[in-house]
Write a protein that holds these residues in place. Structure first.
Motif, short mmCIF file in Angstrom:
data_model
loop_
_atom_site.label_atom_id
_atom_site.label_comp_id
_atom_site.label_asym_id
_atom_site.label_seq_id
_atom_site.Cartn_x
_atom_site.Cartn_y
_atom_site.Cartn_z
N UNK A 373 0.82 -1.22 0.00
CA UNK A 373 0.00 0.00 0.00
C UNK A 373 0.85 1.26 0.00
N UNK A 374 2.17 1.13 0.18
CA UNK A 374 3.02 2.32 0.11
C UNK A 374 2.94 2.98 -1.27
N UNK A 375 2.79 2.14 -2.29
CA UNK A 375 2.68 2.68 -3.63
C UNK A 375 1.49 3.61 -3.80
N UNK A 376 0.41 3.31 -3.09
CA UNK A 376 -0.78 4.16 -3.18
C UNK A 376 -0.48 5.54 -2.62
N UNK A 377 0.18 5.59 -1.47
CA UNK A 377 0.47 6.88 -0.84
C UNK A 377 1.53 7.65 -1.62
N UNK A 378 2.45 6.92 -2.26
CA UNK A 378 3.41 7.59 -3.13
C UNK A 378 2.70 8.24 -4.30
N UNK A 379 1.68 7.56 -4.84
CA UNK A 379 0.91 8.14 -5.95
C UNK A 379 0.13 9.37 -5.52
N UNK A 380 -0.15 9.50 -4.22
CA UNK A 380 -0.84 10.70 -3.73
C UNK A 380 0.06 11.93 -3.74
N UNK A 381 1.38 11.72 -3.84
CA UNK A 381 2.31 12.84 -3.78
C UNK A 381 3.08 12.91 -2.48
N UNK A 382 2.92 11.92 -1.59
CA UNK A 382 3.69 11.87 -0.35
C UNK A 382 5.12 11.46 -0.68
N UNK A 383 6.09 11.99 0.06
CA UNK A 383 7.50 11.73 -0.21
C UNK A 383 7.81 10.24 -0.13
N UNK A 384 8.30 9.62 -1.22
CA UNK A 384 8.64 8.19 -1.17
C UNK A 384 9.76 7.89 -0.19
N UNK A 385 10.76 8.78 -0.09
CA UNK A 385 11.87 8.54 0.82
C UNK A 385 11.39 8.51 2.27
N UNK A 386 10.50 9.42 2.64
CA UNK A 386 9.99 9.44 4.02
C UNK A 386 9.11 8.22 4.31
N UNK A 387 8.33 7.80 3.34
CA UNK A 387 7.48 6.61 3.55
C UNK A 387 8.32 5.36 3.74
N UNK A 388 9.35 5.19 2.92
CA UNK A 388 10.21 4.02 3.06
C UNK A 388 10.99 4.07 4.37
N UNK A 389 11.47 5.25 4.73
CA UNK A 389 12.20 5.39 6.00
C UNK A 389 11.30 5.10 7.19
N UNK A 390 10.08 5.59 7.15
CA UNK A 390 9.15 5.35 8.25
C UNK A 390 8.82 3.87 8.38
#
Length: 689
Positions: A373-390
């Protein structure tokens, strides 16, 4: 007398005949064979042609004879091929290991030649491929080395271990004191450089730890090693990723690659839904990413790569934090898969885990985010680096919080060897694995879709009901967002969010807790778009967006499955996996939900301590170049710096304006003219100092 003589002669002949019986039989056989030979000779003589007669041999054309000859030839060929195949098979079975080594050696040599050629052509372009190759070779060699020499290494290190055991009673205080002093001095210098918000985040981290200890199930039995090591691993990961150039570049590159990888979903979506599929962005653009990612994860699981990665990360947390093997494996698995899928990795052992381990397993599921589901939030425009780090940082945080809120009071039964045994894929080949992964994601897609429909409709109804109720007291603005903003505002303040943005972050936390992180990230993406649009920050007294620092903290605080919907999913899934532990699951699930939420908050505190956006560091240089030259003043960096400057400015009246961030009034006046904010009267700013 004559009669007697005749009788005697007859008896004598009879005896003689009995004695020569064998001779008689032999003579009889000879006579029969002689007669047979004579008959054969007569037949040959009778069949010979007479003189002066032409000998003609007539052989009739018999199809049956020809077919028999063909069958004999085919049978002979089949027997020949079978003998050759058996010879080859025997040779392969005899030299199977050698042939496999030769094949893998050839493939490895070809791959290394390709890597060397790519590096020779353009090393900068081939650097990611080079790093991946080096890391893979290192871990493969490490596995073979440890499997062969592990006992010898333990023997070599045993003197040092005995020394630590003898002196650990005083040595541990020296180590911990040095680490604490190092963190304190680092915070002092870092706070002087970046401001006080980082110090607020550190204070919030301490407050969360104290609250967890006060509400612990068994405060006197808390083992502090998992707690300190869990937070320490978070800090080290965050420091490596957010503060070092190579770490930040690596995760930004990785985030960009994930984003590019997920864009391949468009090929299937456009084929199925047509060229205008983006008109229904969420249904036909976003949700197909779950299907695509599910197929890829299933393929990686079939290839055993996913199990290998999970074992490595689980082993790291095991040796550092001292958590049990089953907890470490599940926490590592939650980085990549969902909260129920990670439990399936250790399904045979769930009925035998302790209550503390069960609590830790559920906490790990609540506090982390599945890669699907990280891909969905990345498609929203949320920072991919911060999502992966979190997602990575929350794994050790989950075990630290779980062991603080629900300490271990029993003896774990699952050993390291058993916990590291993860099941194989049921698929028979790679294509079947991809198909199975895509089919399994149907339930995830349906769950997301129906929950969005239900909860957004429910949110609309709740807001309408609250507005109707508030109208009774002349307050029609009452809504669910306002209630959440006041309830969760103290938690957002402790994470390091400034006062102005704390209410907006509190709304996001409320969305996530009651309606799911999907709704919260969708709302956060709208705030990010408004900030990037460089519009007015306040419209009719309502704040429109937050600062970059607050967005970063919110991204980490929302990165987890800790919501009411997931609570029901966890209870149902774990009960079906381990029905004998139904009562324990029900009693620990609520506490695990709270622990997972606090783990996300602690991750956000670490991010608040370590996050330093380029805007915070380079704003002086950016604004000086923009306002002192003919360069364009409407660039993204300049607008972001001006927004940060205006949000931190304190204006009491005409001539009483204090710019934030140690900026000058000259920068403030130029930013005020550029953005024309509604919250600050630009005429209050004096022209000269």
């Amino acid at each position: 007398m004559e009669l007697e003589n005749m009788i005697l002669r007859a008896q004598g002949c009879s005896n003689l005949s009995y004695q020569n019986e064998e001779d008689f039989r032999e003579n009889q056989n000879r006579s029969e064979s002689t007669s047979l030979r004579s008959r054969a000779v007569q037949k040959r003589e009778h069949g010979k042609p007479k003189q002066h007669e032409e000998q003609v041999t007539i052989e009739p054309d018999s199809p049956g004879n020809k077919e028999d000859e063909k069958d004999d030839q085919e049978t002979h060929q089949k027997e020949y091929l079978e003998r050759k195949y058996g010879t080859v098979q025997d040779f392969y079975q005899k030299h199977k290991t050698t042939l496999r080594y030769i094949l893998w050696g050839i493939l490895l040599a070809v791959y290394l030649a390709m890597v060397i050629a790519a590096c020779a052509l353009n090393f900068h372009r081939a650097l990611p491929l080079f790093m991946i190759t080096v890391a893979t070779i290192f871990f493969v060699v490490w596995d073979h080395f440890m499997a062969k020499y592990e006992h010898r290494i333990k023997e070599l290190l045993s003197p040092g271990r005995r020394f630590l055991d003898r002196h650990w009673s005083w040595l541990k205080w020296v180590i911990w004191s040095s680490l604490i002093l190092g963190v304190v001095f680092w915070l002092i210098f870092d706070t002087a450089k970046l401001g006080q918000q980082q110090l607020v985040s550190f204070g919030g981290l301490i407050v969360y730890v104290i609250l967890l200890f006060l509400f612990s199930k068994h405060p006197t039995k808390v083992r502090w090693r998992p707690v300190f090591w869990g937070i320490g691993l978070q800090f080290l990961l965050g420091l490596l990723i957010l503060r070092t150039g190579p770490g930040l570049m690596a995760f930004q590159w990785l985030g960009n690659q994930v984003e590019n990888f997920l864009e391949h979903t468009d090929a299937g979506a456009s084929f199925l839904f047509g060229e205008n599929y983006k008109d229904h962005f969420l249904a036909f653009k976003v949700l197909p990413m779950v299907v695509f990612f599910g197929a890829v994860m299933s393929m990686l699981y079939y290839l055993r790569l996913m199990q290998w990665i999970i074992r490595k990360i689980g082993w790291l947390m095991l040796v550092t934090m001292g958590s049990s093997p089953i907890e470490s494996v599940v926490a590592a698995g939650n980085i990549f898969v969902g909260l129920t899928e990670s439990a399936l990795l250790v399904r045979p052992y769930l009925p035998h885990v302790t209550k503390s381990e069960l609590h830790a397993i559920m906490t790990a599921g609540f506090s982390t985010m599945a890669g699907s589901v990280l891909g969905i939030y990345i498609s929203f425009g949320i920072s991919p680096a911060h999502l992966l780090t979190a997602s990575v940082m929350s794994a050790p945080a989950s075990l630290a919080v779980a062991k603080l809120l629900r300490p271990e009071t029993e003896t774990p039964k699952i050993t390291l060897k058993n916990a590291m045994k993860m099941g194989m894929s049921d698929s028979r080949n790679l294509l079947e694995a991809a198909s199975h992964g895509a089919s399994s994601s149907i339930s995830v897609v349906a769950h997301i879709a129906v929950n969005l429909i239900a909860f957004l409709a429910l949110l609309s109804f709740v807001n309408a009901a609250l507005s109707w109720f508030g109208n009774m007291f002349d307050y029609p603005q009452l809504s669910f967002e306002i209630i959440c903003s006041y309830i969760f505002m103290p938690f957002s303040l402790m994470m390091g969010v400034n006062w102005q943005d704390s209410f907006m972050v509190a709304k996001l936390i409320g969305y996530k807790t009651f309606f799911g992180e999907f709704v919260a990230y969708e709302y956060l993406s709208k705030l990010v778009d408004l900030r990037k649009g460089s519009g007015p920050k306040f419209v009719d007294g309502v704040q429109q967006y937050m600062s970059i620092h607050s967005e970063t903290i919110a991204t980490y605080a929302l990165c987890g499955f800790s919501n009411i919907c997931s609570l029901g999913m966890v209870v149902g899934a774990f009960t079906s996996i381990a029905p004998t532990r139904k009562r324990d699951i029900a009693s620990e699930a609520g506490r695990a939900l709270i622990a997972g939420t606090i783990a996300c908050f602690i991750t956000a505190c670490i991010a608040g301590i370590l996050s330093s956006t380029p805007v915070d560091i380079n704003c002086h240089h950016t604004l000086e170049n923009a306002f002192a030259s003919s360069l364009s003043q409407n660039t993204t960096d300049v607008v972001s710096c001006c927004q940060s400057l205006l949000s931190s400015t304190v204006a009491k009246g005409p001539g009483e304006v204090i710019p934030g961030g140690n900026h000058s009034l000259y920068f403030l006046k130029n930013c005020c003219e550029l953005l024309k904010p509604s919250t600050l009267n630009c005429t209050w700013i004096p022209d000269q100092l």
